[in-house]
Design an enzyme around this catalytic site. Sequence first.
Site, PDB file in Angstrom:
ATOM      1  N   MET A 103     122.693 -20.921  20.252  1.00 59.21           N
ATOM      2  CA  MET A 103     123.826 -20.483  19.421  1.00 59.21           C
ATOM      3  C   MET A 103     125.151 -20.860  20.085  1.00 59.21           C
ATOM      4  O   MET A 103     126.057 -20.024  20.182  1.00 59.21           O
ATOM      5  CB  MET A 103     123.807 -18.975  19.227  1.00 59.21           C
ATOM      6  CG  MET A 103     122.581 -18.395  18.634  1.00 59.21           C
ATOM      7  SD  MET A 103     122.813 -16.623  18.347  1.00 59.21           S
ATOM      8  CE  MET A 103     123.041 -16.043  20.039  1.00 59.21           C
ATOM      9  N   HIS A 104     125.308 -22.084  20.521  1.00 55.72           N
ATOM     10  CA  HIS A 104     126.467 -22.472  21.322  1.00 55.72           C
ATOM     11  C   HIS A 104     127.760 -21.772  20.910  1.00 55.72           C
ATOM     12  O   HIS A 104     128.390 -21.059  21.703  1.00 55.72           O
ATOM     13  CB  HIS A 104     126.699 -23.983  21.208  1.00 55.72           C
ATOM     14  CG  HIS A 104     125.580 -24.838  21.666  1.00 55.72           C
ATOM     15  ND1 HIS A 104     125.251 -25.020  22.984  1.00 55.72           N
ATOM     16  CD2 HIS A 104     124.703 -25.600  20.960  1.00 55.72           C
ATOM     17  CE1 HIS A 104     124.234 -25.845  23.082  1.00 55.72           C
ATOM     18  NE2 HIS A 104     123.879 -26.208  21.866  1.00 55.72           N
ATOM     19  N   ASP A 105     128.188 -22.004  19.675  1.00 52.79           N
ATOM     20  CA  ASP A 105     129.504 -21.556  19.234  1.00 52.79           C
ATOM     21  C   ASP A 105     129.607 -20.045  19.110  1.00 52.79           C
ATOM     22  O   ASP A 105     130.685 -19.467  19.340  1.00 52.79           O
ATOM     23  CB  ASP A 105     129.843 -22.207  17.895  1.00 52.79           C
ATOM     24  CG  ASP A 105     129.977 -23.707  18.015  1.00 52.79           C
ATOM     25  OD1 ASP A 105     130.208 -24.200  19.133  1.00 52.79           O
ATOM     26  OD2 ASP A 105     129.837 -24.400  16.990  1.00 52.79           O
TER      27      ASP A 105
END
Length: 317
Positions: free
Chosen positions: A240-242
Amino acid sequence: MGTKLIIDTDPGVDDAFAIALAAVSADVDLLGVTTVFGNVPLAMTTANARRLLQLCDRPDVPVAAGAARPLVHRNERNSTVHGVDGLSGRAGSLPEATRPLEPQDAVGLMVSLLEASDEPVTIAPIGPLTNVAALLAAHPGVRDKIARIVLMGGGMAHGNITAAAEFNIWADPEAARRVLSEDDVPCVMVPLDLTHRCAVDSAWLAKLASSGPIGKALDALTPDYLAHYRRVLGYDGIVMHDAVAVAEAINPGLLRTETYPVNVDTSAGPSRGQTLVDRRPALQDPGAQPGRLIEVATDTDLDGLREFVLTRLIEAR
């Protein structure tokens, strides 16, 4: 109302989770969303952002379109990780936006929101940094209205789009250098090294999918992204980088940071777009090398971070 926030984004599956996280959080005053080229072309990122806000029942949030290309060198390569439309080919499953696109562009919207705010605003860029670099270059008077910039991008050990570079920084290294290395607005960089450690598994996604309409819709956007990360992670899960960066923007201190000199490689060679984070103790002096000192997120309570995001999204109604 809590954190005043502007999100600059290129949705993107992980952007979708990040936008939803901010949109449904009661302690966030989401002032606006601006879009940039990146995971897919600008027309798609803009449509996706508008549909995601409609999904979250936030037609009150204005959306403005920004840069369709990098500042200097045109880059025709988009990410393939998120599917043909940025949302695993399922953007059309989201509701049509009822609020029209803002007539002004992304920089214009950011300027108007910053100038109208009665307190400093956090900007969370979770795509290429083109819009934010243009804002800082063309409107230096708004710097005092920016509390901090919390961005997803860069890597200390490696890249993902190339061996050296993370996608958001690689997509416009000149813009990234302006924001990370050459300006004086407080900045937190949330790199790949940490976001990969915050990956969520199929059990997490199943809880999200069973939580209600928003969770079900977000989970439905993940198949192409999940297929990519199944190869990367070796199990059924996604990164879920962002959303990790937006979680820190919402809840300062959720991520643990260390302060380092950071520079960005803008050369034409194989290391173009690399974030040069100098962790040598002897060089923690601002005058020791090019690149200003910024905060780099290096650790967090991983289970706590996952629970923070899941709880917010599950509680959305």
